[in-house]
Each structure stands twice: as C-alpha cells, then as structure tokens.
Design an enzyme around this catalytic site. Structure first.
Site, PDB file in Angstrom:
ATOM      1  N   CYS A  70      -0.605 -31.149  67.567  1.00  0.00           N
ATOM      2  CA  CYS A  70      -1.013 -30.380  66.393  1.00  0.00           C
ATOM      3  C   CYS A  70      -2.497 -30.043  66.386  1.00  0.00           C
ATOM      4  O   CYS A  70      -3.242 -30.490  65.502  1.00  0.00           O
ATOM      5  CB  CYS A  70      -0.639 -31.159  65.140  1.00  0.00           C
ATOM      6  SG  CYS A  70       1.084 -31.583  65.184  1.00  0.00           S
ATOM      7  N   GLU A  71      -2.950 -29.351  67.380  1.00  0.00           N
ATOM      8  CA  GLU A  71      -4.331 -28.866  67.451  1.00  0.00           C
ATOM      9  C   GLU A  71      -4.309 -27.561  68.235  1.00  0.00           C
ATOM     10  O   GLU A  71      -3.627 -27.489  69.262  1.00  0.00           O
ATOM     11  CB  GLU A  71      -5.229 -29.834  68.243  1.00  0.00           C
ATOM     12  CG  GLU A  71      -5.340 -31.188  67.643  1.00  0.00           C
ATOM     13  CD  GLU A  71      -6.571 -31.940  68.147  1.00  0.00           C
ATOM     14  OE1 GLU A  71      -7.527 -31.302  68.607  1.00  0.00           O
ATOM     15  OE2 GLU A  71      -6.535 -33.166  68.059  1.00  0.00           O
ATOM     16  N   GLY A  78     -18.576 -36.141  94.255  1.00  0.00           N
ATOM     17  CA  GLY A  78     -18.862 -34.862  93.606  1.00  0.00           C
ATOM     18  C   GLY A  78     -18.391 -33.614  94.302  1.00  0.00           C
ATOM     19  O   GLY A  78     -18.424 -32.533  93.696  1.00  0.00           O
ATOM     20  N   TYR A  86     -12.859 -29.400  79.147  1.00  0.00           N
ATOM     21  CA  TYR A  86     -13.862 -28.690  79.955  1.00  0.00           C
ATOM     22  C   TYR A  86     -13.544 -27.203  80.108  1.00  0.00           C
ATOM     23  O   TYR A  86     -14.185 -26.526  80.914  1.00  0.00           O
ATOM     24  CB  TYR A  86     -13.932 -29.274  81.372  1.00  0.00           C
ATOM     25  CG  TYR A  86     -13.962 -30.779  81.448  1.00  0.00           C
ATOM     26  CD1 TYR A  86     -15.107 -31.492  81.057  1.00  0.00           C
ATOM     27  CD2 TYR A  86     -12.875 -31.497  81.910  1.00  0.00           C
ATOM     28  CE1 TYR A  86     -15.131 -32.872  81.138  1.00  0.00           C
ATOM     29  CE2 TYR A  86     -12.902 -32.874  81.993  1.00  0.00           C
ATOM     30  CZ  TYR A  86     -14.025 -33.553  81.600  1.00  0.00           C
ATOM     31  OH  TYR A  86     -14.055 -34.924  81.677  1.00  0.00           O
ATOM     32  N   ARG A 128      -8.011 -31.959  80.689  1.00  0.00           N
ATOM     33  CA  ARG A 128      -9.080 -31.169  81.313  1.00  0.00           C
ATOM     34  C   ARG A 128      -9.226 -29.750  80.738  1.00  0.00           C
ATOM     35  O   ARG A 128     -10.356 -29.306  80.488  1.00  0.00           O
ATOM     36  CB  ARG A 128      -8.914 -31.131  82.834  1.00  0.00           C
ATOM     37  CG  ARG A 128      -8.874 -32.529  83.486  1.00  0.00           C
ATOM     38  CD  ARG A 128      -9.046 -32.497  84.997  1.00  0.00           C
ATOM     39  NE  ARG A 128     -10.382 -32.055  85.350  1.00  0.00           N
ATOM     40  CZ  ARG A 128     -10.686 -30.847  85.734  1.00  0.00           C
ATOM     41  NH1 ARG A 128      -9.751 -29.937  85.853  1.00  0.00           N
ATOM     42  NH2 ARG A 128     -11.938 -30.523  86.007  1.00  0.00           N
ATOM     43  N   ARG A 162     -12.361 -36.893  93.203  1.00  0.00           N
ATOM     44  CA  ARG A 162     -11.543 -35.699  92.990  1.00  0.00           C
ATOM     45  C   ARG A 162     -11.012 -35.098  94.296  1.00  0.00           C
ATOM     46  O   ARG A 162      -9.866 -34.695  94.361  1.00  0.00           O
ATOM     47  CB  ARG A 162     -12.388 -34.647  92.265  1.00  0.00           C
ATOM     48  CG  ARG A 162     -11.616 -33.459  91.782  1.00  0.00           C
ATOM     49  CD  ARG A 162     -12.567 -32.342  91.330  1.00  0.00           C
ATOM     50  NE  ARG A 162     -13.617 -32.794  90.448  1.00  0.00           N
ATOM     51  CZ  ARG A 162     -13.579 -32.741  89.102  1.00  0.00           C
ATOM     52  NH1 ARG A 162     -12.548 -32.222  88.502  1.00  0.00           N
ATOM     53  NH2 ARG A 162     -14.605 -33.165  88.384  1.00  0.00           N
TER      54      ARG A 162
HETATM   55  N1  LLP Z   1     -19.547 -41.717  91.709  1.00  0.00           N
HETATM   56  C1  LLP Z   1     -20.004 -41.743  90.448  1.00  0.00           C
HETATM   57  C2  LLP Z   1     -21.131 -42.616  90.107  1.00  0.00           C
HETATM   58  C3  LLP Z   1     -19.393 -40.927  89.478  1.00  0.00           C
HETATM   59  O1  LLP Z   1     -19.864 -40.946  88.223  1.00  0.00           O
HETATM   60  C4  LLP Z   1     -18.307 -40.081  89.822  1.00  0.00           C
HETATM   61  C5  LLP Z   1     -17.641 -39.248  88.823  1.00  0.00           C
HETATM   62  C6  LLP Z   1     -17.855 -40.105  91.165  1.00  0.00           C
HETATM   63  C7  LLP Z   1     -18.505 -40.932  92.075  1.00  0.00           C
HETATM   64  C8  LLP Z   1     -16.705 -39.271  91.641  1.00  0.00           C
HETATM   65  O2  LLP Z   1     -16.942 -37.914  91.518  1.00  0.00           O
HETATM   66  P1  LLP Z   1     -15.890 -36.880  92.120  1.00  0.00           P
HETATM   67  O3  LLP Z   1     -15.927 -37.008  93.627  1.00  0.00           O
HETATM   68  O4  LLP Z   1     -14.551 -37.236  91.600  1.00  0.00           O
HETATM   69  O5  LLP Z   1     -16.358 -35.572  91.664  1.00  0.00           O
HETATM   70  N2  LLP Z   1     -13.390 -36.126  84.080  1.00  0.00           N
HETATM   71  C9  LLP Z   1     -14.142 -35.110  84.765  1.00  0.00           C
HETATM   72  C10 LLP Z   1     -14.898 -35.644  85.960  1.00  0.00           C
HETATM   73  C11 LLP Z   1     -15.804 -36.807  85.649  1.00  0.00           C
HETATM   74  C12 LLP Z   1     -16.551 -37.336  86.833  1.00  0.00           C
HETATM   75  C13 LLP Z   1     -17.281 -38.587  86.503  1.00  0.00           C
HETATM   76  N3  LLP Z   1     -17.952 -39.223  87.592  1.00  0.00           N
HETATM   77  C14 LLP Z   1     -13.198 -33.967  85.142  1.00  0.00           C
HETATM   78  O6  LLP Z   1     -12.006 -34.060  84.840  1.00  0.00           O
HETATM   79  O7  LLP Z   1     -13.631 -32.983  85.706  1.00  0.00           O
END
Ligand code: LLP
Length: 421
Positions: free
Chosen positions: A346-347, A239, A318, A314, A278
C-alpha cells in the site's frame, strides 16, 4: 554472462525450467545459479593472478549460508560488517583467517566475538574505534592486525546513496590525516598496523574513479612506509558494477579491473584483497513472480505482481532498473504492451517500473526480475506481513530450497503480548 537462458522457449536456471521451481515452491521466490556464482568468483581470482591476493566476497550482497559455503569451498575470503555476518561466515565453515571485518560502527561485543573466534584483519574507520579495539584486544591478550580505511575524496560517479569515497561521506578517515592516525594506531598496544583499506562506492561503471583512489593509496603506501609503518596488505574494497540493462554498454570486466590494480599498486609488493559483492552475486540471481491482475488505469495499464517492494527494494530505494522478462519466451516480433509494473504493497513507491514495454501478459503468467541476486533477498522485509520469500539454489539439473518461506504462525508468534496488557 549468466546461466538464466531460454531453452525450448522456457526460461531456465542452468538446466532447470523456472516454471518447475515455481510449481514446487510457489511464487515469489529468488533463484540463484551455482555456475554463475562460481564463474564470477573465478573471474576476480583470475584477474589478480600473479599477485599475492585474496578475493573477500562482500556477503552483504547475498549472505545465504549455501552461497557462503560455495564461496568458502572455492577458496574465497569474506568481508563482514556485523557480528551477524561474522557468525554467518563461521557457520558456513569459513575460517577466521579469511574473514575481514569492515564497517563504521563496530561495537565492543562484535570486536570480542571476532577476536575470540579468529579474524584476518579489522578495517578500522575512526580513532575512537581504534582505541576501543586496542582495549578489547589487550583485555583478551591478543594483538589484532588492522588496516585503516582511508577516504580518498574521490567521486565514484554512482548513485548518491551508495557512493562512499567523498569527504562528506561517513566512511573512513580523511586521507589527508592518514599519517597522524597511523602514528596513533602504531602507538596502541593491542593493534598491529599491516596495511591500508579503501572502498569508494558500489555499482561503479567506470574504472577512472578506482584508478584515482588506488593511485592515492599507492602514494600513501610509500609515505607510510617512510614513516616506519609496515604496509604489506592493501584492501581495495569492492564496487565494480554490473550490466543491469542488457541494452546498455557493459561496465568494465574484472580482467580490466585486475589490470588496473596491477598497474596502480602492483609494484608495491603488497598482498592484495578485494571485496566484490554485486559482481559475484548480482547476475547470479533472479526473482520470479506471478501476475495477479492486469488492471486498466487512466491512460495506463498496471501489471500487479505478487512480488513487492518488501521483496526487492532496489527500484523503490534507488530508482534502480531491473530487466523483467516473461518465463515463456516471447515470439520474435510479438506485439508489446506498456505496463506500470507494481506490487501489492500500500504505497505508490511500490513500483518496479513505469511504462515498461513487455509482451502482453495475463493473470497467472510468470515473470523474472534479472540481476536480483545482490541486495535482493538480504534487503527484504516482512512489511505488510508478507513472509520473506524462499531462496532456491540450482546446480545443473538439481535445485534445492536454501531458505524456506516462513509460515504465518512463525511470523505472528515472534511477537508477544505482555501479561499486563
Ligand atoms: N566493501 C565495502 C566496505 C562495502 O561497503 C561494500 C558495499 C562492498 C565491499 C561491496 O560492494 P559491491 O561490490 O557489492 O558493489 N544496497 C545497495 C548497495 C550497497 C553497497 C554497500 N556497500 C544496492 O542495492 O545497490
């Protein structure tokens, strides 16, 4: 810091000019830097130095086999959330003892797959899942190490679609019911309780929500130990956010995050796992695209690119910001134009940015979306029958296509027409 810099007026990935890759593979394409991926993994690994720990890369952010092989060779574990991701991890040579299985809806088939192939632990998210996992384990004659994902009811202060730690979210079991659920888990024959799991959301730009969640986990550790459970491992989720806008203040660094972990749970003597996605892959990747047209609209100019929302969703999904830069370095003080930057789908939602100031661009010019290595290629689709775009990996002065662009025949031939039609 990343390894996409201008050298001699041209944007490079490490030592390779991106225009060279564009000439070789065509646009649009994703490009990842080995050096940046490596650096980001190491920042986390070093931030947890002194603690028994494993950095489990959240492969949902970027699960290309080459990226996984790189992570595996660095010593990383991985966090998987589906049978498909589990298969990817194994195919990339990551051993079962470094694979953590998360997710709210694991199926019996996925459980069988991971229990037969080897798994470090399951992060269990509900009572019915716990019961099924125990049954499957018993049927295979194994005992599976588990943590229970607790929902600490903490506001991650991030985009609502990627916040997971509030009680209204579908994730985990309410922390208030943890003692009851752990008692049930301990009574199930196929499970061995080993720890606690928490993940409160993605793209967190402050440490405070982590601090609140981890403090609750520390407290719960003591309570569960007093109840007789062996709590020897804490999975603290992922996160930590990245700077999408270079002009903005940067989110906390992995080192500060590591200090926070040591401060909140370091005294418990637990093995620590984290699941960053991320921060490892995001700024290690860019998306390169060409300008198809510059179109004069009513009071605005549209920059129409050959990349679209199906390639990078994205912004549409978002409202996310990605810095967009030309591949040719603009001269200092060069005049800026303002564009609505859009794709050909086309959106109206196929808009990457409105009223973005950019150096003046023309048909054929190349641009790059920064910070596109995470949740870019993995979230793409073939909407409008636009082929998935290639992924390229750079290391020093070398580059290789790590996923080719499919041909139109490959796409069309995946469908079939029933003989009775
Ligand atoms: N662990 C779990 C249980 C998760 O659900 C996630 C992300 C992570 C780790 C990794 O989180 P990170 O370090 O990448 O923040 N598609 C969205 C982000 C979705 C995240 C889902 N879960 C975007 O493009 O911002």
């Amino acid at each position: 810091m990343d390894h996409f810099l201008y050298k001699d007026g041209r944007l490079h990935a490490e030592d390779v000019p991106l225009s060279e890759i564009a000439a070789s593979v065509g646009t649009p394409f994703y490009c990842y830097s080995t050096a940046t991926l490596t650096r980001h993994y190491r920042l986390f690994d070093e931030a947890l130095a002194g603690l028994d720990h494993l950095v489990c890369y959240a492969m949902k952010s970027n699960s290309n086999q080459a990226v996984l092989k790189l992570m595996g060779d660095l010593g990383a574990g991985v966090d998987v959330v589906s049978g498909g991701e589990y298969r990817r991890a194994i195919a990339a040579g990551i051993p079962g003892e470094r694979i953590v299985f998360s997710g709210v809806g694991k199926t019996e088939e996925e459980m069988r797959l991971a229990l037969s192939g080897g798994i470090r632990q399951f992060n269990v998210e509900s009572e019915p899942e716990m019961a099924l996992l125990s049954q499957v384990a018993v049927s295979l004659g194994v005992t599976v190490p588990i943590t229970v994902r607790v929902n600490p009811d903490v506001d991650a202060r991030t985009h609502e679609k990627i916040a997971t730690g509030k009680s209204e979210n579908k994730f985990g079991i309410p922390i208030a019911r943890a003692r009851e659920v752990y008692a049930q888990a301990a009574a199930l024959p196929g499970l061995k309780v080993i720890g606690i799991d928490v993940h409160i959301g993605s793209q967190l730009t402050e440490l405070e929500p982590f601090e609140m969640a981890y403090a609750k986990v520390a407290e719960l550790t003591e309570v569960l130990r007093a109840d007789g459970h062996q709590i020897s491992r804490l999975d603290l989720g992922g996160g930590l956010g990245i700077p999408y806008e270079r002009s903005n203040t940067a989110p906390p660094l992995p080192l500060e995050y590591g200090d926070l972990i040591k401060r909140t749970v370091g005294h418990l003597g637990c093995e620590i796992e984290i699941e960053p996605g991320r921060l490892i892959s995001g700024n290690a990747g860019i998306l390169v695209s060409s300008v198809i047209y510059v179109k004069a609209g009513e009071g605005r100019s549209f920059l129409i690119l050959d990349a679209a929302m199906n390639d990078l969703i994205r912004p549409a999904m978002y409202g996310a910001h990605h810095d967009i830069v030309p591949l040719i370095e603009p001269e200092a003080g060069a005049e800026q134009s303002t564009y609505d930057i859009v794709g050909p789908v086309c959106e109206s939602g196929d808009t990457f940015s409105k009223a973005r100031a950019m150096p003046a661009l023309q048909t054929g010019d190349l641009i790059a979306f920064r910070s596109a290595g995470a949740y870019g290629a993995v979230m793409s689709s073939e909407y409008n029958t636009r082929p998935l775009i290639p992924e390229v990996l750079v290391k020093g002065d070398q580059f290789a296509v790590i996923r080719p662009r499919p041909t139109y025949d490959e796409i069309i031939n995946r469908d079939s027409i029933p003989e009775w039609l």
